[in-house]
Design an enzyme around this catalytic site. Structure first.
Site, PDB file in Angstrom:
ATOM      1  N   LYS A  46       0.832  -1.188   0.000  1.00 14.60           N
ATOM      2  CA  LYS A  46       0.000   0.000   0.000  1.00 14.60           C
ATOM      3  C   LYS A  46       0.876   1.251   0.000  1.00 14.60           C
ATOM      4  O   LYS A  46       1.755   1.426   0.858  1.00 14.60           O
ATOM      5  CB  LYS A  46      -0.917   0.017   1.228  1.00 14.60           C
ATOM      6  CG  LYS A  46      -2.036  -1.012   1.161  1.00 14.60           C
ATOM      7  CD  LYS A  46      -3.036  -0.697   0.059  1.00 14.60           C
ATOM      8  CE  LYS A  46      -4.241  -1.620   0.105  1.00 14.60           C
ATOM      9  NZ  LYS A  46      -5.212  -1.324  -0.962  1.00 14.60           N
ATOM     10  N   GLU A  57      -1.434  -0.846  -9.110  1.00 16.50           N
ATOM     11  CA  GLU A  57      -2.894  -0.883  -9.053  1.00 16.50           C
ATOM     12  C   GLU A  57      -3.456   0.506  -8.770  1.00 16.50           C
ATOM     13  O   GLU A  57      -3.024   1.183  -7.838  1.00 16.50           O
ATOM     14  CB  GLU A  57      -3.334  -1.853  -7.953  1.00 16.50           C
ATOM     15  CG  GLU A  57      -4.836  -2.009  -7.817  1.00 16.50           C
ATOM     16  CD  GLU A  57      -5.227  -3.007  -6.747  1.00 16.50           C
ATOM     17  OE1 GLU A  57      -6.369  -2.929  -6.248  1.00 16.50           O
ATOM     18  OE2 GLU A  57      -4.394  -3.880  -6.400  1.00 16.50           O
ATOM     19  N   ASP A 105       0.058  -0.756  -4.873  1.00 15.86           N
ATOM     20  CA  ASP A 105      -1.309  -0.228  -4.900  1.00 15.86           C
ATOM     21  C   ASP A 105      -1.305   1.164  -4.280  1.00 15.86           C
ATOM     22  O   ASP A 105      -1.093   1.310  -3.071  1.00 15.86           O
ATOM     23  CB  ASP A 105      -2.252  -1.157  -4.129  1.00 15.86           C
ATOM     24  CG  ASP A 105      -3.704  -0.692  -4.180  1.00 15.86           C
ATOM     25  OD1 ASP A 105      -4.001   0.286  -4.891  1.00 15.86           O
ATOM     26  OD2 ASP A 105      -4.539  -1.316  -3.505  1.00 15.86           O
ATOM     27  N   LYS A 142     -14.203  -7.159  -7.355  1.00 11.43           N
ATOM     28  CA  LYS A 142     -14.621  -7.334  -5.959  1.00 11.43           C
ATOM     29  C   LYS A 142     -16.133  -7.455  -5.905  1.00 11.43           C
ATOM     30  O   LYS A 142     -16.849  -6.714  -6.582  1.00 11.43           O
ATOM     31  CB  LYS A 142     -14.164  -6.144  -5.108  1.00 11.43           C
ATOM     32  CG  LYS A 142     -12.657  -6.014  -4.969  1.00 11.43           C
ATOM     33  CD  LYS A 142     -12.280  -4.768  -4.182  1.00 11.43           C
ATOM     34  CE  LYS A 142     -10.766  -4.614  -4.087  1.00 11.43           C
ATOM     35  NZ  LYS A 142     -10.385  -3.337  -3.420  1.00 11.43           N
ATOM     36  N   ASP A 177      -8.864  -0.793 -10.413  1.00 10.18           N
ATOM     37  CA  ASP A 177      -9.695  -1.254  -9.300  1.00 10.18           C
ATOM     38  C   ASP A 177     -10.899  -0.333  -9.177  1.00 10.18           C
ATOM     39  O   ASP A 177     -11.968  -0.600  -9.721  1.00 10.18           O
ATOM     40  CB  ASP A 177      -8.881  -1.299  -8.004  1.00 10.18           C
ATOM     41  CG  ASP A 177      -9.680  -1.832  -6.817  1.00 10.18           C
ATOM     42  OD1 ASP A 177     -10.834  -2.273  -7.009  1.00 10.18           O
ATOM     43  OD2 ASP A 177      -9.154  -1.805  -5.693  1.00 10.18           O
TER      44      ASP A 177
END
Length: 360
Positions: free
Chosen positions: A162, A218, A190, A267, A243
């Site tokens: 992250k 991402e 990400d 997701k 995403d």
């Protein structure tokens, strides 16, 4: 098998360490759980977390959407009519994808149990052993390295890193991790929409010039910046994954037609459930674009449902980011699906294999 009632409860599970991204910090998993009763005593289970910063859904909105709009459309209807039930769920209220996903999940669980099959088999796949990455929260470089080293010791071979601080600090974080972990683990970056296209290109080029090749980046830019995603893809060697830019078929089609991404992260909460996630995966297959199945910071029940989707579409869902259960001290639910660090053993029992919801 007729649906006779809908009940709500909570699934809570404390995290091993706080979960930090560019968008939020979370201390525990806290899901709304849906239980659908039937006239034959079989129950179907679903769940949804509050993800206000991502989907706009809160615990209050999830409860209100289910009790006032979604559940009333199910009572008295047969689970054998799954397609019609799922259509009614989608059409009952605009937005509210987390609430819809929880009901969709419970309906699929009931339906597969009615068929006496694991959900993935009912969807056309087979029970599988999946290997997930583990998320390393945004933090100071040494703290991230300690978390990453602990994950490697637990057997994780891929880590989602992250990012989303200032670009210079993010660059230092990745270099620090690479210097200590090169050859031990794959790094998947990400940024959670924290950069712009120019910054992303600068960061990735700097890494590539240092000989650091992340598996992908991402969602580095804001969700609406599809042109920015395409610009990044055209100017770096690192693959680009979308995403937050993709919740539905219309958004996905735009990304695919503009060739703005190399990979798509799916997701259940973004899409509004299993039904819509499968449609997104099938569209990606048509364009030859591989997918990752991901999850929110949610209960093992939601993660298990996503794992069944992955097991049903192994040809296009090639990467697994279903680590929420591995981030928890305890699951808050007893399932036949087993979580063993990086490995997810999808259940062979009917439906989602729910045994017991533990007291929240």
């Amino acid at each position: 098998m007729i649906i006779t009632a809908c009940h709500l409860t909570r699934i809570r599970a404390p995290l091993i360490t706080p979960f930090k991204t560019a968008l939020r910090t979370v201390q525990q998993v806290d899901d709304i759980a849906v239980i659908l009763d039937t006239d034959v005593g079989i129950q179907g289970y679903g769940s949804a977390p509050a993800t206000a910063a991502i989907t706009g859904d809160t615990h209050g909105s999830i409860v209100a959407a289910i009790t006032e709009h979604l559940a009333p459309r199910l009572i008295g209807r047969s689970i054998a009519c799954l397609h019609e039930l799922l259509q009614a769920n989608d059409a009952a209220i605009a937005h509210n994808n987390n609430a819809k996903a929880a009901i969709d999940m419970a309906l699929h669980d009931l339906w597969a149990t009615f068929l006496a099959q694991p959900l993935c088999v009912a969807l056309g796949g087979q029970p599988s052993v999946l290997e997930t990455n583990l998320t390393i929260s945004l933090n100071a470089p040494d703290a991230m390295l300690a978390d990453a080293a602990a994950a490697v010791a637990r057997g994780f071979r891929a880590l989602k890193i992250k990012l989303g601080g200032d670009p210079a600090s993010d660059l230092a974080r990745v270099r620090h991790l690479h210097a200590h972990l090169d050859g031990q683990v794959e790094l998947r970056l990400d940024a959670n929409q924290a950069w712009n296209a120019r910054q992303t290109v600068q960061i990735l080029r700097a890494l590539e010039q240092d000989g650091i090749q992340p598996a992908w980046i991402e969602q580095p830019v804001p969700a609406a910046d599809i042109a920015g995603l395409r610009h990044i893809r055209e100017h770096v060697a690192t693959p680009v994954m979308v995403d937050e830019s993709v919740f539905d078929l219309r958004q996905l089609l735009r990304v695919l037609e503009l060739q703005a991404a190399d990979l798509v992260n799916l997701k259940l909460m973004k899409a509004g459930g299993i039904r819509n996630t499968l449609m997104l995966a099938d569209l990606c297959r048509q364009f030859g674009v591989p997918c990752q199945i991901g999850c929110m910071l949610e209960s093992a029940l939601g993660v298990s449902a996503a794992a069944h989707v992955a097991a049903a579409r192994r040809d296009v869902i090639r990467f697994i980011d279903l680590d929420a259960a591995a981030l928890c001290l305890e699951p808050g639910i007893v399932l036949d699906t087993r979580f063993e660090h990086a490995l997810i053993h999808v259940n062979h029992t009917p439906g989602l294999g729910v045994r017991e919801l533990l007291e929240p």
